[in-house]
Design an enzyme around this catalytic site. Sequence first.
Site, PDB file in Angstrom:
ATOM      1  N   HIS A 184       7.077   5.920   1.224  1.00 32.73           N
ATOM      2  CA  HIS A 184       7.864   4.575   0.985  1.00 32.73           C
ATOM      3  C   HIS A 184       8.828   4.848  -0.199  1.00 32.73           C
ATOM      4  O   HIS A 184       9.883   4.462  -0.124  1.00 32.73           O
ATOM      5  CB  HIS A 184       7.053   3.325   0.444  1.00 32.73           C
TER       6      HIS A 184
ATOM      7  N   ALA B 256       0.954  -1.135   0.083  1.00 28.76           N
ATOM      8  CA  ALA B 256       0.250  -0.199   0.067  1.00 28.76           C
ATOM      9  C   ALA B 256       0.814   1.204  -0.052  1.00 28.76           C
ATOM     10  O   ALA B 256       0.871   2.115   0.889  1.00 28.76           O
ATOM     11  CB  ALA B 256      -1.010   0.028   1.282  1.00 28.76           C
ATOM     12  N   LEU B 257       1.994   1.279  -1.072  1.00 28.44           N
ATOM     13  CA  LEU B 257       3.026   2.305  -1.079  1.00 28.44           C
ATOM     14  C   LEU B 257       2.191   3.579  -1.177  1.00 28.44           C
ATOM     15  O   LEU B 257       1.307   3.819  -1.893  1.00 28.44           O
ATOM     16  CB  LEU B 257       3.830   1.864  -2.089  1.00 28.44           C
TER      17      LEU B 257
HETATM   18  P1  AMP Z   1       5.050  -0.079   6.468  1.00 29.36           P
HETATM   19  O1  AMP Z   1       4.970  -0.406   5.130  1.00 29.36           O
HETATM   20  O2  AMP Z   1       4.167   0.766   6.828  1.00 29.36           O
HETATM   21  O3  AMP Z   1       5.656  -1.311   7.115  1.00 29.36           O
HETATM   22  O4  AMP Z   1       6.484   0.930   6.144  1.00 29.36           O
HETATM   23  C1  AMP Z   1       7.670   0.535   5.586  1.00 29.36           C
HETATM   24  C2  AMP Z   1       8.724   1.551   5.785  1.00 29.36           C
HETATM   25  O5  AMP Z   1       8.027   2.775   5.357  1.00 29.36           O
HETATM   26  C3  AMP Z   1       9.079   1.622   7.515  1.00 29.36           C
HETATM   27  O6  AMP Z   1      10.325   1.818   7.393  1.00 29.36           O
HETATM   28  C4  AMP Z   1       8.245   2.861   7.771  1.00 29.36           C
HETATM   29  O7  AMP Z   1       8.777   3.716   8.753  1.00 29.36           O
HETATM   30  C5  AMP Z   1       8.168   3.838   6.305  1.00 29.36           C
HETATM   31  N1  AMP Z   1       7.357   4.850   6.098  1.00 29.36           N
HETATM   32  C6  AMP Z   1       6.083   4.547   6.504  1.00 29.36           C
HETATM   33  N2  AMP Z   1       5.267   5.789   6.208  1.00 29.36           N
HETATM   34  C7  AMP Z   1       6.325   6.763   6.290  1.00 29.36           C
HETATM   35  C8  AMP Z   1       6.317   7.961   5.908  1.00 29.36           C
HETATM   36  N3  AMP Z   1       5.122   8.950   6.012  1.00 29.36           N
HETATM   37  N4  AMP Z   1       7.511   8.732   5.551  1.00 29.36           N
HETATM   38  C9  AMP Z   1       8.704   8.177   5.827  1.00 29.36           C
HETATM   39  N5  AMP Z   1       8.645   6.652   5.765  1.00 29.36           N
HETATM   40  C10 AMP Z   1       7.545   5.943   5.897  1.00 29.36           C
END
Ligand code: AMP
Length: 282
Positions: A37, A32-33
Amino acid sequence: MLTIKENEALSRIIHQHRNQNRCIGFVPTMGALHEGHLSLVRQARETCDVVVCSIFVNPTQFNDPGDLERYPRPLERDVALLENTDCAILYLPSLEAIYPAGTKPSEQDLIGPLDHLMEGAFRPGHFTGVRQVVRRLLELVAPDELFLGQKDYQQVAVIREMLRRSGSSIRLRMCPTAREQDGLAMSSRNALLTPEWRSVAPVMHQCLQQARSELGELTPRDIEERAMDTLRHAGLKPEYFSVSDGDTLEPVGDPGGHSRIVACTAAWAGKVRLIDNLMLRG
Ligand code: AMP
């Protein structure tokens, strides 16, 4: 971009890059990028030759089965978004590829002090699942550098501690939080917000900014209390708002003795649980 589902194919291609002395950067995600991401992928490409991104919705880090079920999985859209970046390899493992011996965490996952604070307190077992999946992914991808978002500040601290304990040489890079124009931290869960909750949610970021301006004027406990009141007033259901040491994440008593201070918060916007944080100092 190469899409790989099998572990053997992944290790073959990683091996080839290693043999050519290429630096490998890794961005693990649950899909759900969004722009957050993608900014991690861009930052990884700045310092690494090859960027590997994984999409795997890890069941073991969800303490709430309903949350796991609702978690968005727009795979085709994700692939299309990554195609437009410098991501070289998309790793899309099955549950069996990650956990061939089942999903029970191993004995080596020792619980640390960070497990009992904030996210750890409100999501029992969450960080055990996070360590379990990250340890496994690092074993498979074997990167030189790991890119994590500041959005999940405590997660970064937990993984840093895990790498330190295991004597790993992987460099951990924490990347800034990408935000919507109104300050709301980008999150895959934002897609689940109703328009009404979406309009309320930016209050979380406003409270964090307010906390930054209050540090030095109010005590940390007063800052926390005011923020909790503001969040409740807006209709959110806050679980915590904590002014914490930037390294240990323990609550700050006297700000004087801390070189890094972070404010972290979690709140429910209807049925959606949101988290955010902001460095107040350092
Ligand atoms: P997730 O898919 O939510 O597990 O996130 C994957 C990676 O993306 C993790 O390292 C999160 O901290 C990072 N991430 C999620 N949301 C953001 C954002 N708004 N800004 C920067 N990095 C993010």
